[in-house]
Design a protein around this motif. Structure first.
Motif, PDB file in Angstrom:
ATOM      1  N   SER A  77      -0.099   6.047 -14.691  1.00 56.24           N
ATOM      2  CA  SER A  77       1.343   6.295 -14.720  1.00 56.24           C
ATOM      3  C   SER A  77       2.073   5.282 -15.603  1.00 56.24           C
ATOM      4  O   SER A  77       1.566   4.204 -15.888  1.00 56.24           O
ATOM      5  CB  SER A  77       1.908   6.229 -13.294  1.00 56.24           C
ATOM      6  N   LYS A  78       3.307   5.630 -16.021  1.00 59.61           N
ATOM      7  CA  LYS A  78       4.128   4.701 -16.801  1.00 59.61           C
ATOM      8  C   LYS A  78       4.427   3.444 -16.005  1.00 59.61           C
ATOM      9  O   LYS A  78       4.436   2.348 -16.539  1.00 59.61           O
ATOM     10  CB  LYS A  78       5.428   5.370 -17.234  1.00 59.61           C
ATOM     11  N   GLY A  79       4.686   3.600 -14.728  1.00 60.70           N
ATOM     12  CA  GLY A  79       4.950   2.446 -13.871  1.00 60.70           C
ATOM     13  C   GLY A  79       3.762   1.506 -13.814  1.00 60.70           C
ATOM     14  O   GLY A  79       3.921   0.288 -13.786  1.00 60.70           O
ATOM     15  N   ALA A  80       2.565   2.061 -13.833  1.00 56.71           N
ATOM     16  CA  ALA A  80       1.359   1.226 -13.805  1.00 56.71           C
ATOM     17  C   ALA A  80       1.201   0.466 -15.113  1.00 56.71           C
ATOM     18  O   ALA A  80       0.778  -0.693 -15.118  1.00 56.71           O
ATOM     19  CB  ALA A  80       0.126   2.071 -13.536  1.00 56.71           C
ATOM     20  N   ARG A  81       1.542   1.086 -16.217  1.00 59.59           N
ATOM     21  CA  ARG A  81       1.444   0.382 -17.496  1.00 59.59           C
ATOM     22  C   ARG A  81       2.387  -0.818 -17.517  1.00 59.59           C
ATOM     23  O   ARG A  81       2.024  -1.900 -17.969  1.00 59.59           O
ATOM     24  CB  ARG A  81       1.741   1.342 -18.656  1.00 59.59           C
ATOM     25  N   MET A  82       3.593  -0.634 -17.010  1.00 56.00           N
ATOM     26  CA  MET A  82       4.538  -1.748 -16.935  1.00 56.00           C
ATOM     27  C   MET A  82       3.996  -2.834 -16.013  1.00 56.00           C
ATOM     28  O   MET A  82       4.029  -4.020 -16.345  1.00 56.00           O
ATOM     29  CB  MET A  82       5.895  -1.256 -16.437  1.00 56.00           C
ATOM     30  N   LEU A  83       3.475  -2.424 -14.863  1.00 57.01           N
ATOM     31  CA  LEU A  83       2.912  -3.372 -13.911  1.00 57.01           C
ATOM     32  C   LEU A  83       1.770  -4.167 -14.533  1.00 57.01           C
ATOM     33  O   LEU A  83       1.746  -5.392 -14.470  1.00 57.01           O
ATOM     34  CB  LEU A  83       2.414  -2.625 -12.664  1.00 57.01           C
ATOM     35  N   MET A  84       0.848  -3.469 -15.171  1.00 59.67           N
ATOM     36  CA  MET A  84      -0.348  -4.131 -15.695  1.00 59.67           C
ATOM     37  C   MET A  84      -0.058  -4.976 -16.935  1.00 59.67           C
ATOM     38  O   MET A  84      -0.686  -6.002 -17.139  1.00 59.67           O
ATOM     39  CB  MET A  84      -1.440  -3.101 -15.987  1.00 59.67           C
ATOM     40  N   VAL A 112      -7.421   3.949  -8.109  1.00 63.72           N
ATOM     41  CA  VAL A 112      -7.610   3.722  -9.539  1.00 63.72           C
ATOM     42  C   VAL A 112      -6.878   4.792 -10.342  1.00 63.72           C
ATOM     43  O   VAL A 112      -6.337   4.520 -11.416  1.00 63.72           O
ATOM     44  CB  VAL A 112      -9.119   3.674  -9.877  1.00 63.72           C
ATOM     45  N   THR A 113      -6.795   5.993  -9.819  1.00 65.53           N
ATOM     46  CA  THR A 113      -6.132   7.085 -10.524  1.00 65.53           C
ATOM     47  C   THR A 113      -4.643   6.827 -10.754  1.00 65.53           C
ATOM     48  O   THR A 113      -4.047   7.426 -11.645  1.00 65.53           O
ATOM     49  CB  THR A 113      -6.308   8.404  -9.755  1.00 65.53           C
ATOM     50  N   ALA A 114      -4.035   5.945  -9.979  1.00 69.29           N
ATOM     51  CA  ALA A 114      -2.613   5.629 -10.152  1.00 69.29           C
ATOM     52  C   ALA A 114      -2.365   4.795 -11.399  1.00 69.29           C
ATOM     53  O   ALA A 114      -1.220   4.641 -11.834  1.00 69.29           O
ATOM     54  CB  ALA A 114      -2.091   4.892  -8.928  1.00 69.29           C
ATOM     55  N   MET A 115      -3.409   4.283 -12.002  1.00 71.87           N
ATOM     56  CA  MET A 115      -3.262   3.419 -13.170  1.00 71.87           C
ATOM     57  C   MET A 115      -2.849   4.190 -14.426  1.00 71.87           C
ATOM     58  O   MET A 115      -2.580   3.599 -15.456  1.00 71.87           O
ATOM     59  CB  MET A 115      -4.557   2.655 -13.448  1.00 71.87           C
ATOM     60  N   ASN A 162       0.894  -1.160   0.000  1.00 71.40           N
ATOM     61  CA  ASN A 162       0.000   0.000   0.000  1.00 71.40           C
ATOM     62  C   ASN A 162       0.933   1.211   0.000  1.00 71.40           C
ATOM     63  O   ASN A 162       1.288   1.739   1.038  1.00 71.40           O
ATOM     64  CB  ASN A 162      -0.898  -0.016   1.228  1.00 71.40           C
ATOM     65  N   PRO A 163       1.372   1.618  -1.210  1.00 70.70           N
ATOM     66  CA  PRO A 163       2.419   2.640  -1.307  1.00 70.70           C
ATOM     67  C   PRO A 163       1.890   4.047  -1.090  1.00 70.70           C
ATOM     68  O   PRO A 163       0.686   4.284  -1.133  1.00 70.70           O
ATOM     69  CB  PRO A 163       2.899   2.486  -2.752  1.00 70.70           C
ATOM     70  N   PRO A 164       2.809   5.000  -0.901  1.00 74.95           N
ATOM     71  CA  PRO A 164       2.392   6.402  -0.873  1.00 74.95           C
ATOM     72  C   PRO A 164       1.756   6.724  -2.222  1.00 74.95           C
ATOM     73  O   PRO A 164       2.369   6.507  -3.267  1.00 74.95           O
ATOM     74  CB  PRO A 164       3.693   7.178  -0.695  1.00 74.95           C
ATOM     75  N   TYR A 165       0.546   7.196  -2.210  1.00 77.84           N
ATOM     76  CA  TYR A 165      -0.183   7.366  -3.456  1.00 77.84           C
ATOM     77  C   TYR A 165       0.376   8.478  -4.327  1.00 77.84           C
ATOM     78  O   TYR A 165       0.127   8.507  -5.509  1.00 77.84           O
ATOM     79  CB  TYR A 165      -1.669   7.570  -3.187  1.00 77.84           C
ATOM     80  N   SER A 166       1.179   9.346  -3.764  1.00 79.45           N
ATOM     81  CA  SER A 166       1.771  10.413  -4.568  1.00 79.45           C
ATOM     82  C   SER A 166       2.953   9.901  -5.390  1.00 79.45           C
ATOM     83  O   SER A 166       3.420  10.587  -6.286  1.00 79.45           O
ATOM     84  CB  SER A 166       2.237  11.550  -3.670  1.00 79.45           C
ATOM     85  N   GLY A 167       3.432   8.711  -5.103  1.00 80.42           N
ATOM     86  CA  GLY A 167       4.595   8.177  -5.813  1.00 80.42           C
ATOM     87  C   GLY A 167       4.443   6.722  -6.184  1.00 80.42           C
ATOM     88  O   GLY A 167       5.423   5.975  -6.162  1.00 80.42           O
TER      89      GLY A 167
END
Length: 162
Positions: A110-117, A105-108, A74-79
């Motif tokens: 980011s570039k990091g989220a695309r790699m994750l997903m 859901v808004t974190a999805m 459960n990371p800091p949502y700003s990063g």
């Protein structure tokens, strides 16, 4: 950069002066039910409430540490993107065998989220309700999260997660 799992969103005016938000127990219970155990909480709160074998607090800086086993994040949502990338690296090497992330859901976006997903995640579910996080006193906050939240699963037990 703050590293506490509790930093889920900045407070709305009049809510509280703190940005610390801790995961409700019922969510932790679901995580344990899916994974059987938690080996690492890389964004641990000061009391280390997540029932994990290992905890990295803000002072430990989980982004500077190696991760392994079954992870609850459960990371800091700003990063979030930075935390997503860190998880992806350790999942790709096989060091992280299973993980569940609690993120907005808004974190999805980011570039990091695309790699994750695209490369790492096995499943995602969006909560159909908003819920109360716990505040710095570990009591439920008097307001619900202002943004939709989701759980992202990494691992081989997708059916159990879903």
């Amino acid at each position: 950069m703050p590293t506490r799992s509790s930093w889920s969103y900045l407070p709305r005016k009049g809510e509280t002066d703190s940005d610390q938000r801790y995961t409700p127990q019922w969510v932790l219970d679901l995580v344990v039910k899916v994974m059987g155990q938690i080996d690492l909480d890389p964004c641990a709160d000061p009391l280390k409430r997540v029932p994990a074998a290992n905890h990295f607090t803000e002072e430990d800086n989980g982004l500077e540490r190696a991760w392994g086993g079954k992870v609850f994040l459960n990371p800091p949502y700003s990063g979030c993107a930075t935390w997503f990338k860190h998880l992806c690296i350790y999942a790709a090497t096989g060091a992280v065998t299973e993980a569940i992330l609690l993120v907005p859901v808004t974190a999805m976006g980011s570039k990091g989220a695309r790699m994750l997903m695209k490369q790492t995640a096995s499943a995602v579910t969006i909560f159909d309700r908003f819920f109360n996080f716990l505040g710095e006193d570990y009591q439920p906050l008097p307001f619900k999260s202002p943004i939709p939240l989701c759980l992202i699963y990494v691992g081989e037990n997708t059916d159990r997660f879903l």
